[in-house]
Write a protein that holds these residues in place. Structure first.
Motif, short mmCIF file in Angstrom:
data_model
loop_
_atom_site.label_atom_id
_atom_site.label_comp_id
_atom_site.label_asym_id
_atom_site.label_seq_id
_atom_site.Cartn_x
_atom_site.Cartn_y
_atom_site.Cartn_z
N ALA A 15 2.32 12.97 10.97
CA ALA A 15 1.69 12.41 12.17
C ALA A 15 2.69 12.24 13.30
O ALA A 15 3.81 11.76 13.11
CB ALA A 15 1.07 11.06 11.81
N PHE A 16 2.25 12.61 14.52
CA PHE A 16 3.06 12.40 15.71
C PHE A 16 2.18 11.90 16.85
O PHE A 16 1.05 12.35 17.02
CB PHE A 16 3.78 13.67 16.18
N MET A 17 2.71 10.97 17.62
CA MET A 17 2.04 10.44 18.81
C MET A 17 3.09 10.29 19.89
O MET A 17 4.16 9.73 19.66
CB MET A 17 1.46 9.05 18.44
N GLY A 18 2.83 10.84 21.08
CA GLY A 18 3.78 10.70 22.19
C GLY A 18 3.64 9.32 22.82
O GLY A 18 2.54 8.76 22.87
N GLY A 19 4.74 8.78 23.33
CA GLY A 19 4.69 7.47 23.98
C GLY A 19 5.69 7.38 25.13
O GLY A 19 6.66 8.15 25.18
N HIS A 20 5.43 6.43 26.06
CA HIS A 20 6.35 6.24 27.20
C HIS A 20 6.09 4.88 27.84
O HIS A 20 5.09 4.70 28.53
CB HIS A 20 6.12 7.38 28.23
N PRO A 21 7.01 3.93 27.61
CA PRO A 21 6.85 2.63 28.29
C PRO A 21 7.22 2.76 29.76
O PRO A 21 8.29 3.28 30.08
CB PRO A 21 7.84 1.73 27.54
N MET A 22 6.36 2.24 30.65
CA MET A 22 6.66 2.33 32.09
C MET A 22 7.37 1.07 32.57
O MET A 22 6.92 0.37 33.49
CB MET A 22 5.36 2.56 32.87
N LEU A 33 4.60 7.80 10.59
CA LEU A 33 4.23 8.08 11.99
C LEU A 33 5.51 8.31 12.77
O LEU A 33 6.41 7.46 12.78
CB LEU A 33 3.47 6.90 12.62
N VAL A 34 5.61 9.46 13.42
CA VAL A 34 6.74 9.73 14.32
C VAL A 34 6.23 9.54 15.75
O VAL A 34 5.13 10.00 16.09
CB VAL A 34 7.28 11.17 14.13
N THR A 35 7.01 8.85 16.57
CA THR A 35 6.66 8.68 17.98
C THR A 35 7.93 8.70 18.81
O THR A 35 9.04 8.74 18.25
CB THR A 35 5.82 7.39 18.19
N THR A 87 -1.91 4.31 14.92
CA THR A 87 -1.83 3.84 16.32
C THR A 87 -1.91 2.32 16.34
O THR A 87 -1.13 1.65 17.04
CB THR A 87 -2.99 4.41 17.17
N ALA A 88 -2.85 1.78 15.56
CA ALA A 88 -3.04 0.33 15.55
C ALA A 88 -1.79 -0.37 15.03
O ALA A 88 -1.39 -1.42 15.56
CB ALA A 88 -4.26 -0.02 14.69
N ALA A 89 -1.15 0.20 14.01
CA ALA A 89 0.06 -0.43 13.46
C ALA A 89 1.18 -0.44 14.51
O ALA A 89 1.90 -1.44 14.66
CB ALA A 89 0.51 0.34 12.21
N PHE A 90 1.32 0.65 15.25
CA PHE A 90 2.35 0.72 16.30
C PHE A 90 2.08 -0.35 17.36
O PHE A 90 2.99 -1.08 17.79
CB PHE A 90 2.37 2.12 16.91
N THR A 98 -2.10 11.32 22.74
CA THR A 98 -2.62 11.46 21.38
C THR A 98 -2.10 12.76 20.77
O THR A 98 -2.17 13.82 21.39
CB THR A 98 -4.16 11.48 21.42
N GLY A 99 -1.58 12.63 19.57
CA GLY A 99 -1.15 13.81 18.81
C GLY A 99 -2.12 14.01 17.67
O GLY A 99 -3.31 14.23 17.88
N TRP A 100 -1.62 13.88 16.45
CA TRP A 100 -2.47 14.05 15.28
C TRP A 100 -2.25 12.86 14.33
O TRP A 100 -2.28 12.99 13.12
CB TRP A 100 -2.22 15.40 14.60
N GLN A 101 -2.03 11.70 14.94
CA GLN A 101 -1.88 10.46 14.19
C GLN A 101 -3.25 9.90 13.83
O GLN A 101 -4.25 10.27 14.46
CB GLN A 101 -1.07 9.43 15.00
N THR A 102 -3.31 9.00 12.85
CA THR A 102 -4.58 8.35 12.51
C THR A 102 -4.74 7.11 13.39
O THR A 102 -3.76 6.58 13.95
CB THR A 102 -4.60 7.90 11.03
N ALA A 103 -6.00 6.62 13.45
CA ALA A 103 -6.27 5.41 14.23
C ALA A 103 -5.49 4.22 13.63
O ALA A 103 -5.00 3.35 14.37
CB ALA A 103 -7.76 5.12 14.23
#
Ligand SMILES: NC(=O)C1=CN([C@@H]2O[C@H](COP(=O)(O)OP(=O)(O)OC[C@H]3O[C@@H](n4cnc5c(N)ncnc54)[C@H](O)[C@@H]3O)[C@@H](O)[C@H]2O)C=CC1
Ligand SMILES: O=C(O)C(=O)Cc1ccc(O)cc1
Length: 292
Positions: A116-123, A92-94, A156-159, A148-153
């Motif tokens: 797999a890629f998922m975008g992220g941003h801590p506020m 997973l790339v984020t 996401t849960a592992a992250f 949401t990108g094209w990562q699996t559920a």
């Protein structure tokens, strides 16, 4: 399959804080750290927050998860680079970048390779930079945007499990919605804070007391103007359209209050401050994150 090895590229304020939180998680991963800054890298290894100093190019293929945490311009470059590197099939790339549209576009090369890629941003964050400024409680209770990108559920849960010690408030939205929202609550305020400092400094340049007499109000309003110009230049360039549109609205609003003050329109001036006070007081009951 359990994810055991996380590569963090960029061990500054945010990347090092992510490492700190992940090391506190129940499934604390092995962390590979990539950063050209020798001092930050050595510090992270000495603190046992990074298990091994690596380069992204050499070590990408060993990671179950890759977190890109450099300036947005570097994240965009690295996403393109990753699309041409050997990677684990289920990696997973984020990323943690402050803008998402350009980042999601740059990740398309990974999609083409079924990576797999998922975008992220801590506020949450700070005007400080570097691995030494990172904190394990930096993100406590803060909002963490996911695009949401094209990562699996399961990915996401592992992250989320790795970041569980921070008790984050996960919010998913599209890249366009994200960039418009953070422009309003983060990017435009940053321009205004820097402009307050620059304008006051210029107008007071021959005043012997000048800025040094500023009280807490000026300092708290402008704290973020002390942030890293490299990071903020990258943010402005990658969210230029939303920021430009919203600055136009701010300039209009400033002209409206300027006219009211010029004409000594007491009810309108009062209403301006009364509205701001009510909104600001409601915000205090929603505190999250450890912005300092
Ligand atoms: N500072 C903040 O409060 C927040 C920042 N962000 C985002 O997080 C990202 C990182 O920001 P900070 O940690 O604050 O910045 P920072 O300046 O503390 O850290 C950035 C790190 O990236 C490293 N770096 C530069 N080029 C690199 C490369 N080619 N490969 C690997 N590492 C490289 C630098 O040496 C530095 O250690 C940015 O994209 C920013 O937009 C997101 C939320 C909050
Ligand atoms: O220092 C502060 O108060 C911040 O607001 C930090 C911050 C900077 C950039 C982001 O994308 C998110 C948070």
């Amino acid at each position: 399959m359990a994810l055991t090895t996380v590569l963090i590229s960029g061990l500054g304020l945010i990347g090092s804080s992510i490492a700190r939180v992940m090391k506190q998680s129940d499934e604390a991963p092995t962390i590979l750290g990539a950063d050209p800054n020798d001092d930050t890298s050595q510090f992270m290894v000495d603190q046992h927050l990074v298990d091994e100093r690596v380069t992204l190019t050499e070590a990408a293929g060993r990671a179950d998860m890759i977190v890109l945490a450099g300036p947005v311009s570097i994240i965009v470059q690295q996403l393109k680079e990753l699309a041409n590197l050997p990677l684990k099939a289920d990696v997973l790339v984020t990323d943690v970048g402050s803008t998402k549209t350009q980042v999601m576009q740059a990740a398309e090369g990974l999609r083409a390779r079924h990576v797999a890629f998922m975008g992220g941003h801590p506020m949450a964050g700070s005007h400080q930079t570097g691995g030494r400024s990172g904190r394990v409680d930096l993100f406590d209770g803060a909002t963490y945007f996911l695009v949401t990108g094209w990562q699996t559920a399961a990915q996401t849960a592992a992250f989320k499990r790795f970041l569980a010690p921070a008790s984050l408030n996960w919010v998913t939205m599209s890249a366009t919605e994200h960039d418009a929202l953070v422009s309003e609550i983060s990017h435009v305020p940053h321009v205004l804070a820097a402009n307050l400092v620059n304008t006051a400094a210029q107008q007071l340049q021959h005043d012997p007391v000048g800025l040094n007499a500023a009280a807490g109000g000026f300092k708290s309003t402008t704290r973020i103007a002390g942030s890293d110009p490299t990071m903020w230049t990258a943010i402005m360039l990658s969210n230029s359209e939303a920021i430009t549109t919203q600055l136009t609205a701010y300039i209009d609003a400033l002209q409206t209050i300027q006219t009211a003050i010029q004409h000594r329109d007491e009810p309108q001036i009062y209403q301006f401050f009364e509205h701001a006070q009510a909104v600001r007081q409601r915000l205090d009951s929603h505190e999250g994150g450890n912005n300092k």
